[in-house]
Design an enzyme around this catalytic site. Sequence first.
Site, PDB file in Angstrom:
ATOM      1  N   GLU A  27      55.123  57.464  44.615  1.00 22.38           N
ATOM      2  CA  GLU A  27      54.306  56.814  45.635  1.00 22.38           C
ATOM      3  C   GLU A  27      54.282  57.615  46.936  1.00 22.38           C
ATOM      4  OE1 GLU A  27      52.459  54.653  44.462  1.00 22.38           O
ATOM      5  OE2 GLU A  27      53.598  54.285  42.640  1.00 22.38           O
ATOM      6  N   TYR A  32      47.692  59.919  34.058  1.00 24.29           N
ATOM      7  CA  TYR A  32      48.903  60.330  34.762  1.00 24.29           C
ATOM      8  C   TYR A  32      49.551  61.541  34.073  1.00 24.29           C
ATOM      9  CZ  TYR A  32      48.957  55.755  37.231  1.00 24.29           C
ATOM     10  OH  TYR A  32      48.658  54.651  38.004  1.00 24.29           O
TER      11      TYR A  32
END
Length: 346
Positions: free
Chosen positions: A39, A125
């Site tokens: 993140e 991803y």
Amino acid sequence: MLVLPPSFPIGGMENPRLTFLTPTMIAGDRSLVDLIAHELAHSWSGNLVTNASWKHWWLNEGFTTYVTTRILEVLYGEEVATMNLQLEQEEAIESLKDIPQAKQALLTRDPDTGSSTYTDEGLAYPKGAWLLRTLEGRAGRAVFDPFLRGWFDRHAFQSVTTEQFVAYLRSNLLAQHPEVMSEAELGEWLHGAGIPAGAQHAKSQRLVALDATTTAWLKGELTTAQLDTKAWTALEWMKFLNDIDKEADKARLQQLDAAFGLAKSSNDEVAFRFHRAAIHAGYREVRPQLQAFLMRVGRQKFVVPLYTALRANLDDRAWAENLYKSARERYHPETQTSVDKLIRQR
């Protein structure tokens, strides 16, 4: 960083200057902090340089997943980073079984709505990261790192497309080093199904040793009592449980649970993989712990695969549907939608 309630349906959300996180990343031993690294990396790949539409989703998530591994390498060393990367790649290959080939390319999402499914959107991803890792491995970091830094510097505060990345790649890497990747292979990465044959696979020596242990244990050459797990990391437990899933029978899983308390593990990544293997093996004595897990955890990454596994057997299906009636109100609407779709299937 703000840790949200258990109903939060994803791992994290990279809001500028305030990261939202799932409580499932709190394991008590800091073993799942790669999520925080991910993140924080979004501050560059996703927030500083942003995908222009959902069609170009991989420019956010693939880049961020690649950068996450580089952060882990700095924090914990090359071996831990390689273990993490190998596990990520192996799970990406395994996920292909559940994704239609037409949705396995990096460019598959509807550019306006982002229409996709929970499973195939997740492929962006690791596959996007794998493309960058392959470029890095062939070019070398002395060439690749300035190239990647330049991408962020030149496109800062812009919304970008895959076409822009390809143009930048051609001009700033492939023009000088055409041997790194052919146009045909680049097209395969972006538009083809699966993982291209030339992809560079991560290989951890610790996980190679673990493979031998797992094989011996499955063959009965090594008993559960003989498993030397004292030095195992959470990554090694995850790899072990992935590899025995659908291979170990009920008795072996009972032994594991008795020896290591996996059904009650404080590491939700480990507990999830144990419960999935237990469902497949018919180890129903663990249902109280599984019920507690599904009543407590709302993250789609765990909830959807467990309900999917439970649907494979009629007895498990009936139990799961009854459990879901009680658990549903605890889940986020996104998770509810995913599980509702499963329940409607007959």
